[in-house]
Design an enzyme around this catalytic site. Structure first.
Site, PDB file in Angstrom:
ATOM      1  N   HIS A  82       0.843  -1.205   0.000  1.00 58.74           N
ATOM      2  CA  HIS A  82       0.000   0.000   0.000  1.00 58.74           C
ATOM      3  C   HIS A  82       0.869   1.242   0.000  1.00 58.74           C
ATOM      4  O   HIS A  82       1.873   1.312   0.711  1.00 58.74           O
ATOM      5  CB  HIS A  82      -0.886   0.015   1.254  1.00 58.74           C
ATOM      6  CG  HIS A  82      -1.765   1.216   1.330  1.00 58.74           C
ATOM      7  ND1 HIS A  82      -2.967   1.292   0.663  1.00 58.74           N
ATOM      8  CD2 HIS A  82      -1.601   2.414   1.952  1.00 58.74           C
ATOM      9  CE1 HIS A  82      -3.509   2.480   0.891  1.00 58.74           C
ATOM     10  NE2 HIS A  82      -2.699   3.181   1.663  1.00 58.74           N
ATOM     11  N   ASP A 161     -15.743   3.118   7.054  1.00 56.29           N
ATOM     12  CA  ASP A 161     -14.713   4.078   6.609  1.00 56.29           C
ATOM     13  C   ASP A 161     -15.230   4.940   5.465  1.00 56.29           C
ATOM     14  O   ASP A 161     -14.890   6.127   5.385  1.00 56.29           O
ATOM     15  CB  ASP A 161     -13.434   3.342   6.190  1.00 56.29           C
ATOM     16  CG  ASP A 161     -12.375   4.343   5.746  1.00 56.29           C
ATOM     17  OD1 ASP A 161     -11.940   5.144   6.595  1.00 56.29           O
ATOM     18  OD2 ASP A 161     -12.027   4.372   4.550  1.00 56.29           O
ATOM     19  N   ARG A 168     -15.015  13.335   7.039  1.00 57.10           N
ATOM     20  CA  ARG A 168     -13.724  13.973   7.376  1.00 57.10           C
ATOM     21  C   ARG A 168     -13.284  14.896   6.259  1.00 57.10           C
ATOM     22  O   ARG A 168     -12.734  15.972   6.492  1.00 57.10           O
ATOM     23  CB  ARG A 168     -12.661  12.895   7.616  1.00 57.10           C
ATOM     24  CG  ARG A 168     -12.821  12.166   8.936  1.00 57.10           C
ATOM     25  CD  ARG A 168     -11.947  10.922   8.981  1.00 57.10           C
ATOM     26  NE  ARG A 168     -10.552  11.230   8.742  1.00 57.10           N
ATOM     27  CZ  ARG A 168      -9.675  10.380   8.195  1.00 57.10           C
ATOM     28  NH1 ARG A 168     -10.057   9.170   7.844  1.00 57.10           N
ATOM     29  NH2 ARG A 168      -8.440  10.734   8.002  1.00 57.10           N
ATOM     30  N   SER A 183      -8.151   4.323   9.175  1.00 55.27           N
ATOM     31  CA  SER A 183      -8.848   4.268   7.892  1.00 55.27           C
ATOM     32  C   SER A 183      -8.097   3.344   6.916  1.00 55.27           C
ATOM     33  O   SER A 183      -8.679   2.430   6.326  1.00 55.27           O
ATOM     34  CB  SER A 183      -8.938   5.696   7.326  1.00 55.27           C
ATOM     35  OG  SER A 183      -9.266   5.697   5.976  1.00 55.27           O
ATOM     36  N   LYS A 187      -9.032  -0.950   5.824  1.00 53.73           N
ATOM     37  CA  LYS A 187      -9.234  -1.464   4.457  1.00 53.73           C
ATOM     38  C   LYS A 187      -8.227  -2.569   4.137  1.00 53.73           C
ATOM     39  O   LYS A 187      -8.548  -3.548   3.464  1.00 53.73           O
ATOM     40  CB  LYS A 187      -9.124  -0.308   3.455  1.00 53.73           C
ATOM     41  CG  LYS A 187     -10.370   0.578   3.512  1.00 53.73           C
ATOM     42  CD  LYS A 187     -10.271   1.791   2.649  1.00 53.73           C
ATOM     43  CE  LYS A 187      -9.405   2.832   3.270  1.00 53.73           C
ATOM     44  NZ  LYS A 187      -9.577   4.192   2.859  1.00 53.73           N
TER      45      LYS A 187
HETATM   46  N1  URA Z   1      -6.210   7.365   2.725  1.00 56.26           N
HETATM   47  C1  URA Z   1      -7.169   6.674   3.366  1.00 56.26           C
HETATM   48  O1  URA Z   1      -7.576   5.609   2.923  1.00 56.26           O
HETATM   49  N2  URA Z   1      -7.660   7.181   4.508  1.00 56.26           N
HETATM   50  C2  URA Z   1      -7.243   8.350   5.035  1.00 56.26           C
HETATM   51  O2  URA Z   1      -7.723   8.752   6.065  1.00 56.26           O
HETATM   52  C3  URA Z   1      -6.254   9.072   4.342  1.00 56.26           C
HETATM   53  C4  URA Z   1      -5.742   8.542   3.179  1.00 56.26           C
END
Ligand code: URA
Length: 434
Positions: A82, A161, A168, A183, A187
């Site tokens: 990631h 999320d 947010r 967050s 995922k």
């Molecule tokens: N990428 C994400 O998936 N979440 C965040 O809060 C910031 C960047």
């Protein structure tokens, strides 16, 4: 339990219990917490922070708020990679086939670009015919057969999320390290891999601009991954200038292909080897970093990596002939050469501004769901430390119209920093959090 009591508690800097976070995530997912109260809670977290225990619990609760992938039908150790997002970051296109060619299955859900950063799914969709949607059973079959598969986010993965991030985004609370960490990791955990290699970008083209902030985020994400029983490593990498030279979807695919041939830019090749070798180490496919890197270098020099890329593209419906004939990729018709009106050494680039320029001429999107133009973008010919003479070509713009090309050319000239003496260079890799 009442949400107002949770807001008060966080406002006063106190720690939430597991039960409170569970109540919160349930309320976010089923929509029973109104946006105004959730916004107040996010702002309280922004100012008061969260303990590592709370951030971990929030990530775990969010990960189980919807579907969770079970990758067990695919044999072998599955390692996900990631990136926190940067400009010109096409490493997934290079790393995935290299690691797959080393025998480690790569089964990945990737994102689309938003704002100044690009997304792997958009880059893949610039390949004629390439499909980024397919049923999960078909994805598993493909990975079992060719060792690699990549699709866009599907199903009802981490709905909590989705809600929280959207809120947010419009309440000025994205920039909270525990909220970012929970967050991202929610995922990753729901994606089902056995381990994660996290590329945490640092610098003016990244989400986090300072090394201290990036380190804090990396440490928290690694702690969350490990506490969920998944091997997790973070690499802190430099985003003070675009990675490689190309910014824009098909231009980046072209550069990734060159890198798989061993003819890519040095920084892109080096970062791909670093991330790929960490993936091999987590999968138990190499004893140490040097051995892992040598293995990946051989995969490049033997052509096995490029071959794996071609098989992958073909299996997902794309035209594998792009590796021999890059002209099959869509490229915008107006090519504008940007020439310097100065001389000296490149001391810096505003990478975020370059990403935004590429976005504004169509390579990215300002809002989710906006269509993009796969054929436009920028190629930077001069990187930090390189010498520039008067009138020398420093970049090329690929645009749909003269007007867009001239606009982007001016922007490029305004965001390069020049010095009389060679500048002090910062490292490509700032460090590892293991
Ligand atoms: N990428 C994400 O998936 N979440 C965040 O809060 C910031 C960047």
């Amino acid at each position: 339990m009442r949400i107002v009591d949770l807001i008060r508690k966080k406002r006063d800097g106190l720690e939430h219990t597991v039960e409170e976070l569970s109540f919160l995530v349930k309320g976010i997912t089923d929509g029973s917490i109104p946006d105004y109260q959730l916004s107040a809670w996010c702002m309280a977290v922004y100012f008061q922070g969260m303990s590592p225990r709370e951030a971990k619990e929030l990530a775990l609760q969010m990960a189980s708020s919807g579907d969770q992938m079970d990758l067990s039908p695919i044999n072998g150790v599955k390692i996900d990679k990631h990136s926190t997002g940067g400009v010109g970051d096409k490493t997934s296109l290079v790393v995935a086939p290299l690691v797959a060619a080393a025998g480690i299955p790569v089964c990945k859900m990737s994102g689309r670009g938003l704002g100044h950063t690009g997304g792997t799914v958009d880059k893949l969709e610039s390949i004629p015919g390439f499909q980024t949607e397919m049923p999960i059973s078909q994805l598993f079959q493909q990975v079992s057969k060719v060792g690699i598969g990549m699709v866009g986010q599907t199903g009802n993965l981490v709905p909590a999320d989705k809600q929280l991030y959207a809120l947010r985004d419009v309440t000025g609370t994205v920039e909270s390290i525990p909220l970012i960490a929970s967050s991202i990791m929610s995922k990753k955990l729901a994606g089902g891999a056995d381990g994660f290699v996290l590329d945490v970008k640092v610098g003016n083209g990244a989400f986090l601009k300072t090394l201290d902030e990036a380190k804090e985020l990396a440490e928290l994400m690694v702690a969350i991954g490990k506490s969920a029983g998944r091997g997790t490593v973070a690499v802190l990498s430099n985003m003070e200038q675009p990675l490689g030279r190309a910014i824009g979807n098909s231009l980046e695919v072209k550069e990734a292909i060159a890198t798989l041939r061993g003819e890519g830019p040095q920084d892109l090749e080096e970062l791909s080897l670093v991330l790929g070798s960490q993936m091999l180490l987590l999968a138990g496919a190499a004893e140490d970093e040097e051995t892992a890197k040598e293995k990946l270098k051989t995969i490049i020099s033997s052509g096995k990596g490029l071959h794996c890329f071609e098989r992958w593209i073909e299996t997902q419906g794309g035209n594998p002939a792009i590796t021999e004939k890059p002209e099959l990729l869509p490229l915008a018709p107006v090519i504008h050469k940007v020439r310097s009106n100065f001389q000296g050494y490149v001391a810096g680039w505003d990478a975020e501004a370059l990403g935004l320029t590429a976005m504004r001429i169509g390579a990215g999107r300002e809002r989710k769901g906006q269509p993009i133009d796969h054929g436009v973008g920028l190629v930077i010919h001069k990187k930090i430390g390189e010498r520039v003479e008067f009138g020398e070509e420093i970049a090329e713009v690929y645009a749909r119209s003269e007007e867009a090309a001239v606009y982007a050319g001016k922007e490029v000239l305004s965001v390069i920093k020049i010095s009389d003496l060679p500048p002090k260079q910062s490292p490509l890799i700032w460090g590892y959090i293991i």
